[in-house]
Design a protein around this motif. Sequence first.
Motif, PDB file in Angstrom:
ATOM      1  N   VAL A  16       0.862  -1.176   0.000  1.00  0.00           N
ATOM      2  CA  VAL A  16       0.000   0.000   0.000  1.00  0.00           C
ATOM      3  C   VAL A  16       0.900   1.227   0.000  1.00  0.00           C
ATOM      4  CG1 VAL A  16      -1.749   1.288   1.263  1.00  0.00           C
ATOM      5  CG2 VAL A  16      -1.803  -1.197   1.282  1.00  0.00           C
ATOM      6  N   GLN A  17       0.758   2.090  -1.011  1.00  0.00           N
ATOM      7  CA  GLN A  17       1.606   3.269  -1.094  1.00  0.00           C
ATOM      8  C   GLN A  17       1.050   4.452  -0.321  1.00  0.00           C
ATOM      9  OE1 GLN A  17       1.673   3.550  -5.403  1.00  0.00           O
ATOM     10  NE2 GLN A  17       3.873   3.134  -5.344  1.00  0.00           N
ATOM     11  N   GLY A  18      -0.280   4.516  -0.174  1.00  0.00           N
ATOM     12  CA  GLY A  18      -0.887   5.672   0.460  1.00  0.00           C
ATOM     13  C   GLY A  18      -2.092   5.308   1.292  1.00  0.00           C
ATOM     14  N   HIS A  19      -2.492   6.242   2.121  1.00  0.00           N
ATOM     15  CA  HIS A  19      -3.638   6.065   2.999  1.00  0.00           C
ATOM     16  C   HIS A  19      -4.344   7.408   3.129  1.00  0.00           C
ATOM     17  CE1 HIS A  19      -6.018   4.547   6.329  1.00  0.00           C
ATOM     18  NE2 HIS A  19      -5.693   5.630   7.005  1.00  0.00           N
ATOM     19  N   VAL A  20      -5.665   7.407   2.946  1.00  0.00           N
ATOM     20  CA  VAL A  20      -6.442   8.637   3.079  1.00  0.00           C
ATOM     21  C   VAL A  20      -7.027   8.685   4.482  1.00  0.00           C
ATOM     22  CG1 VAL A  20      -8.426   9.943   2.260  1.00  0.00           C
ATOM     23  CG2 VAL A  20      -7.017   8.711   0.646  1.00  0.00           C
ATOM     24  N   GLU A  21      -6.875   9.800   5.130  1.00  0.00           N
ATOM     25  CA  GLU A  21      -7.350   9.977   6.501  1.00  0.00           C
ATOM     26  C   GLU A  21      -8.233  11.208   6.584  1.00  0.00           C
ATOM     27  OE1 GLU A  21      -7.680   8.644  10.308  1.00  0.00           O
ATOM     28  OE2 GLU A  21      -6.402   7.673   8.826  1.00  0.00           O
ATOM     29  N   LYS A  22      -9.330  11.102   7.287  1.00  0.00           N
ATOM     30  CA  LYS A  22     -10.264  12.216   7.465  1.00  0.00           C
ATOM     31  C   LYS A  22      -9.668  13.232   8.432  1.00  0.00           C
ATOM     32  CE  LYS A  22     -14.442  14.203   7.596  1.00  0.00           C
ATOM     33  NZ  LYS A  22     -14.695  15.266   6.671  1.00  0.00           N
ATOM     34  N   VAL A  23      -9.774  14.492   8.063  1.00  0.00           N
ATOM     35  CA  VAL A  23      -9.365  15.575   8.950  1.00  0.00           C
ATOM     36  C   VAL A  23     -10.531  16.562   9.000  1.00  0.00           C
ATOM     37  CG1 VAL A  23      -8.232  16.908   7.127  1.00  0.00           C
ATOM     38  CG2 VAL A  23      -7.532  17.251   9.460  1.00  0.00           C
ATOM     39  N   LYS A  24     -10.786  17.095  10.165  1.00  0.00           N
ATOM     40  CA  LYS A  24     -11.865  18.077  10.290  1.00  0.00           C
ATOM     41  C   LYS A  24     -11.512  19.314   9.462  1.00  0.00           C
ATOM     42  CE  LYS A  24     -12.768  16.832  15.074  1.00  0.00           C
ATOM     43  NZ  LYS A  24     -12.631  17.323  16.442  1.00  0.00           N
ATOM     44  N   THR A  25     -12.522  19.917   8.869  1.00  0.00           N
ATOM     45  CA  THR A  25     -12.302  21.098   8.043  1.00  0.00           C
ATOM     46  C   THR A  25     -11.592  22.200   8.824  1.00  0.00           C
ATOM     47  OG1 THR A  25     -14.233  20.587   6.705  1.00  0.00           O
ATOM     48  CG2 THR A  25     -13.445  22.844   6.628  1.00  0.00           C
ATOM     49  N   GLU A  26     -11.974  22.387  10.080  1.00  0.00           N
ATOM     50  CA  GLU A  26     -11.348  23.458  10.869  1.00  0.00           C
ATOM     51  C   GLU A  26      -9.896  23.147  11.232  1.00  0.00           C
ATOM     52  OE1 GLU A  26     -13.997  20.960  13.598  1.00  0.00           O
ATOM     53  OE2 GLU A  26     -14.324  22.078  11.763  1.00  0.00           O
ATOM     54  N   ASP A  27      -9.464  21.870  11.100  1.00  0.00           N
ATOM     55  CA  ASP A  27      -8.079  21.496  11.380  1.00  0.00           C
ATOM     56  C   ASP A  27      -7.241  21.355  10.115  1.00  0.00           C
ATOM     57  OD1 ASP A  27      -8.596  21.420  14.093  1.00  0.00           O
ATOM     58  OD2 ASP A  27      -9.056  19.276  14.095  1.00  0.00           O
ATOM     59  N   ASN A  28      -7.827  21.624   8.959  1.00  0.00           N
ATOM     60  CA  ASN A  28      -7.130  21.464   7.687  1.00  0.00           C
ATOM     61  C   ASN A  28      -6.324  22.723   7.377  1.00  0.00           C
ATOM     62  OD1 ASN A  28      -6.257  20.693   5.216  1.00  0.00           O
ATOM     63  ND2 ASN A  28      -8.280  20.328   4.341  1.00  0.00           N
ATOM     64  N   THR A  29      -5.046  22.672   7.700  1.00  0.00           N
ATOM     65  CA  THR A  29      -4.165  23.824   7.544  1.00  0.00           C
ATOM     66  C   THR A  29      -4.032  24.250   6.085  1.00  0.00           C
ATOM     67  OG1 THR A  29      -2.950  23.102   9.488  1.00  0.00           O
ATOM     68  CG2 THR A  29      -1.880  24.724   8.117  1.00  0.00           C
ATOM     69  N   ALA A  30      -4.150  23.317   5.153  1.00  0.00           N
ATOM     70  CA  ALA A  30      -4.019  23.643   3.730  1.00  0.00           C
ATOM     71  C   ALA A  30      -5.093  24.626   3.273  1.00  0.00           C
ATOM     72  CB  ALA A  30      -4.089  22.373   2.893  1.00  0.00           C
ATOM     73  N   ASP A  31      -6.200  24.715   3.997  1.00  0.00           N
ATOM     74  CA  ASP A  31      -7.286  25.609   3.605  1.00  0.00           C
ATOM     75  C   ASP A  31      -6.872  27.073   3.528  1.00  0.00           C
ATOM     76  OD1 ASP A  31      -9.068  23.587   3.221  1.00  0.00           O
ATOM     77  OD2 ASP A  31     -10.232  23.951   5.039  1.00  0.00           O
ATOM     78  N   ILE A  32      -5.895  27.498   4.338  1.00  0.00           N
ATOM     79  CA  ILE A  32      -5.508  28.908   4.288  1.00  0.00           C
ATOM     80  C   ILE A  32      -4.797  29.240   2.982  1.00  0.00           C
ATOM     81  CG2 ILE A  32      -5.419  29.130   6.792  1.00  0.00           C
ATOM     82  CD1 ILE A  32      -2.354  29.286   6.550  1.00  0.00           C
ATOM     83  N   CYS A  33      -4.326  28.207   2.271  1.00  0.00           N
ATOM     84  CA  CYS A  33      -3.681  28.432   0.975  1.00  0.00           C
ATOM     85  C   CYS A  33      -4.645  28.262  -0.192  1.00  0.00           C
ATOM     86  CB  CYS A  33      -2.525  27.449   0.800  1.00  0.00           C
ATOM     87  SG  CYS A  33      -1.248  27.627   2.044  1.00  0.00           S
ATOM     88  N   THR A  34      -5.784  27.603   0.051  1.00  0.00           N
ATOM     89  CA  THR A  34      -6.669  27.270  -1.061  1.00  0.00           C
ATOM     90  C   THR A  34      -8.048  27.903  -0.972  1.00  0.00           C
ATOM     91  OG1 THR A  34      -7.431  25.279   0.084  1.00  0.00           O
ATOM     92  CG2 THR A  34      -5.544  25.041  -1.387  1.00  0.00           C
ATOM     93  N   LYS A  35      -8.408  28.489   0.166  1.00  0.00           N
ATOM     94  CA  LYS A  35      -9.745  29.054   0.338  1.00  0.00           C
ATOM     95  C   LYS A  35      -9.655  30.427   1.000  1.00  0.00           C
ATOM     96  CE  LYS A  35     -11.852  24.541   1.165  1.00  0.00           C
ATOM     97  NZ  LYS A  35     -12.467  23.688   2.162  1.00  0.00           N
ATOM     98  N   ASN A  36     -10.718  31.190   0.838  1.00  0.00           N
ATOM     99  CA  ASN A  36     -10.827  32.429   1.601  1.00  0.00           C
ATOM    100  C   ASN A  36     -11.214  32.057   3.020  1.00  0.00           C
ATOM    101  OD1 ASN A  36     -10.302  34.058  -0.603  1.00  0.00           O
ATOM    102  ND2 ASN A  36     -12.455  34.130  -1.191  1.00  0.00           N
ATOM    103  N   THR A  37     -10.433  32.487   3.981  1.00  0.00           N
ATOM    104  CA  THR A  37     -10.724  32.178   5.383  1.00  0.00           C
ATOM    105  C   THR A  37     -10.828  33.469   6.177  1.00  0.00           C
ATOM    106  OG1 THR A  37      -8.360  31.962   5.877  1.00  0.00           O
ATOM    107  CG2 THR A  37      -9.538  29.941   5.332  1.00  0.00           C
ATOM    108  N   ASP A  38     -11.526  33.372   7.298  1.00  0.00           N
ATOM    109  CA  ASP A  38     -11.618  34.552   8.155  1.00  0.00           C
ATOM    110  C   ASP A  38     -10.310  34.716   8.931  1.00  0.00           C
ATOM    111  OD1 ASP A  38     -11.774  32.528  10.032  1.00  0.00           O
ATOM    112  OD2 ASP A  38     -13.814  32.986  10.662  1.00  0.00           O
ATOM    113  N   VAL A  39     -10.158  35.844   9.575  1.00  0.00           N
ATOM    114  CA  VAL A  39      -8.922  36.177  10.290  1.00  0.00           C
ATOM    115  C   VAL A  39      -8.651  35.183  11.418  1.00  0.00           C
ATOM    116  CG1 VAL A  39      -7.779  37.918  11.709  1.00  0.00           C
ATOM    117  CG2 VAL A  39      -9.087  38.626   9.705  1.00  0.00           C
ATOM    118  N   LYS A  40      -9.680  34.793  12.151  1.00  0.00           N
ATOM    119  CA  LYS A  40      -9.515  33.863  13.273  1.00  0.00           C
ATOM    120  C   LYS A  40      -8.935  32.531  12.791  1.00  0.00           C
ATOM    121  CE  LYS A  40     -12.158  31.466  16.802  1.00  0.00           C
ATOM    122  NZ  LYS A  40     -13.492  31.103  17.263  1.00  0.00           N
ATOM    123  N   THR A  41      -9.495  31.990  11.707  1.00  0.00           N
ATOM    124  CA  THR A  41      -9.011  30.721  11.159  1.00  0.00           C
ATOM    125  C   THR A  41      -7.580  30.873  10.658  1.00  0.00           C
ATOM    126  OG1 THR A  41     -11.265  30.147  10.487  1.00  0.00           O
ATOM    127  CG2 THR A  41      -9.482  28.918   9.444  1.00  0.00           C
TER     128      THR A  41
END
Length: 126
Positions: free
Chosen positions: A60-85
């Motif tokens: 098995v080369q990879g494994h997909v794991e669920k992460v909560k949206t609010e814990d997804n650090t990549a979101d600050i690079c890919t989405k508009n986020t509020d200042v708090k996030t």
Amino acid sequence: FEQMLLEEIASVKLPGIIFEDNSGAIFLVRNKQVTMRTKHIDVRYHFVREFCNRNSDGVVQGHVEKVKTEDNTADICTKNTDVKTFKYHEKEIDEGFPVLKKKVFGKGGIVENLKQKLFGGMSSTV
């Protein structure tokens, strides 16, 4: 790259972990069924599914794991986020991802569970 480096230096063979906050995407990776709603997805986008399933060598080369949206650090690079996030993730990045490290490498974390699942308690250098 990091997987190859770990394998070379420490003889550790663990799958790469992909964090995903979209349950639908996780479902499509884990299940090979094709429905009216999924048949339009081009075959070239199924590489993640192939990456996360056992290959002909049984590896098995990879494994997909669920992460909560609010814990997804990549979101600050890919989405508009509020200042708090943004500030929360900025702090995470500055401190070296302590929450992520705990989730992945901590007691009962993802790596420990993967070792049990893939190797059944045997050494991961097999």
